[in-house]
Write an enzyme that holds these catalytic residues in place. Structure first.
Site, PDB file in Angstrom:
ATOM      1  N   ASN A 105       0.847  -1.193   0.000  1.00  0.00           N
ATOM      2  CA  ASN A 105       0.000   0.000   0.000  1.00  0.00           C
ATOM      3  C   ASN A 105       0.885   1.246   0.000  1.00  0.00           C
ATOM      4  OD1 ASN A 105      -1.983   1.918   0.295  1.00  0.00           O
ATOM      5  ND2 ASN A 105      -2.447   1.420   2.426  1.00  0.00           N
ATOM      6  N   LYS A 151      -0.122   4.238  -0.252  1.00  0.00           N
ATOM      7  CA  LYS A 151      -0.823   5.394   0.305  1.00  0.00           C
ATOM      8  C   LYS A 151      -0.661   6.592  -0.650  1.00  0.00           C
ATOM      9  CE  LYS A 151      -0.515   3.406   4.859  1.00  0.00           C
ATOM     10  NZ  LYS A 151      -0.492   3.615   6.318  1.00  0.00           N
ATOM     11  N   HIS A 211      -9.922   0.996   4.580  1.00  0.00           N
ATOM     12  CA  HIS A 211      -8.672   1.191   5.324  1.00  0.00           C
ATOM     13  C   HIS A 211      -8.929   2.135   6.494  1.00  0.00           C
ATOM     14  CE1 HIS A 211      -4.564   2.456   6.252  1.00  0.00           C
ATOM     15  NE2 HIS A 211      -4.176   1.350   5.647  1.00  0.00           N
ATOM     16  N   GLU A 218      -7.470   4.617   7.581  1.00  0.00           N
ATOM     17  CA  GLU A 218      -7.324   6.039   7.265  1.00  0.00           C
ATOM     18  C   GLU A 218      -8.554   6.567   6.539  1.00  0.00           C
ATOM     19  OE1 GLU A 218      -2.539   5.356   7.079  1.00  0.00           O
ATOM     20  OE2 GLU A 218      -3.641   5.629   5.204  1.00  0.00           O
ATOM     21  N   GLU A 263      -5.778  -4.995  10.464  1.00  0.00           N
ATOM     22  CA  GLU A 263      -4.787  -3.949  10.697  1.00  0.00           C
ATOM     23  C   GLU A 263      -5.067  -3.276  12.038  1.00  0.00           C
ATOM     24  OE1 GLU A 263      -5.118  -0.789   7.807  1.00  0.00           O
ATOM     25  OE2 GLU A 263      -7.227  -0.527   8.261  1.00  0.00           O
ATOM     26  N   GLY A 270       2.141   2.547  10.970  1.00  0.00           N
ATOM     27  CA  GLY A 270       3.023   3.697  10.850  1.00  0.00           C
ATOM     28  C   GLY A 270       3.607   4.181  12.162  1.00  0.00           C
ATOM     29  N   SER A 310       3.124  -2.091  10.294  1.00  0.00           N
ATOM     30  CA  SER A 310       4.584  -2.051  10.509  1.00  0.00           C
ATOM     31  C   SER A 310       5.256  -3.372  10.152  1.00  0.00           C
ATOM     32  CB  SER A 310       4.896  -1.645  11.954  1.00  0.00           C
ATOM     33  OG  SER A 310       4.414  -0.344  12.230  1.00  0.00           O
TER      34      SER A 310
END
Length: 253
Positions: free
Chosen positions: A11, A13, A98, A100, A170, A176, A215
């Protein structure tokens, strides 16, 4: 368990221009060894990069997809990308829900379910993301929270071909941040997700690929993906550099 193969989904992003994406893909193909049997590698790129990836990757073993998809087939939905648009540039996958998107764009699980149904109906494989934040984990509610989110995100979904759906766990607190769920943490949730998928979708649900995201890098991917119910990884930061991707591929081998 036997069944699902391994998917390494990268990904990007909101990174890489189309020219950067093309150069990255060429660099990867120049050094990429033969993938281990049963292992697939796919890039989840910004929609604007997909035509460049189509040009660079056609004929290779590397697949690609989008980071989102519209629940609508066409029409007055400014800024959205339809399944037909993705298919026209050869995109196989679309990340859906996701964390985000859920946080920054207020996407509810009902919206995620609508996107999932639209993608599957069109033959685009959704990678449906679920997972808990740190407060939920610390309260010991991470399994119940994640499974509730999964059920809501798959509302109305029916499944006959296990390859038409991917689920990614996730833990939001590990995205991150440099913090990584242990391999046993990943296995706990991925096993629970698989059991829930079987209950929701029948025997086909038991064979859906379940990924871990958060991560992941070359140093931990083999242990995480070596767990019985972890069928690969959705990788963020480590997906941006070709060498780190090669490190992960070699670790899986």
């Amino acid at each position: 368990m036997t069944g699902p193969s391994t998917l390494l989904a990268l990904n990007w992003k909101m990174n890489k221009t189309p020219s950067e994406a093309a150069a990255w893909a060429r660099e990867l193909l120049a050094s990429l060894p033969a993938l281990p049997a049963g292992t697939a590698l796919a890039i989840m790129a910004p929609a604007i990069d997909l035509p460049a990836l189509q040009t660079a990757l056609t004929g290779s073993s590397v697949q690609y997809g989008a980071q989102d998809v519209s629940a609508h087939a066409s029409g007055a939905y400014t800024g959205e990308t339809s399944t037909a648009m993705l298919q026209d540039v050869g995109a196989r996958f679309a990340v859906v829900g996701h964390s985000e998107r859920r946080e920054y764009h207020a996407e509810s699980s009902a919206v995620v379910a609508a996107k999932t149904r639209a993608a599957m109906a069109a033959g685009v494989v959704p990678i449906v993301c679920v997972g808990e934040g740190l407060a939920v984990r610390e309260q010991g509610e991470h399994v119940n929270y994640t499974l509730d989110q999964l059920r809501d995100s798959l509302d109305g979904v029916t499944l006959t071909d296990p390859a038409s759906l991917v689920v990614a766990y996730e833990p939001v607190w590990a995205i991150g941040t440099g913090k990584t769920a242990t391999a046993l943490d990943a296995e706990e949730l991925c096993a629970a997700i698989r059991t829930a998928l079987t209950g929701l979708l029948g025997d086909a649900g038991a064979q859906v690929q379940v990924l871990y995201g958060g991560s992941v890098k070359g140093g931990n991917i083999a242990e995480i993906c070596g767990q019985p119910n972890v069928n690969g990884a959705l990788v963020g930061g480590a997906a941006l550099e070709v060498q780190s991707v090669l490190d992960m591929v070699n670790a899986l081998a």
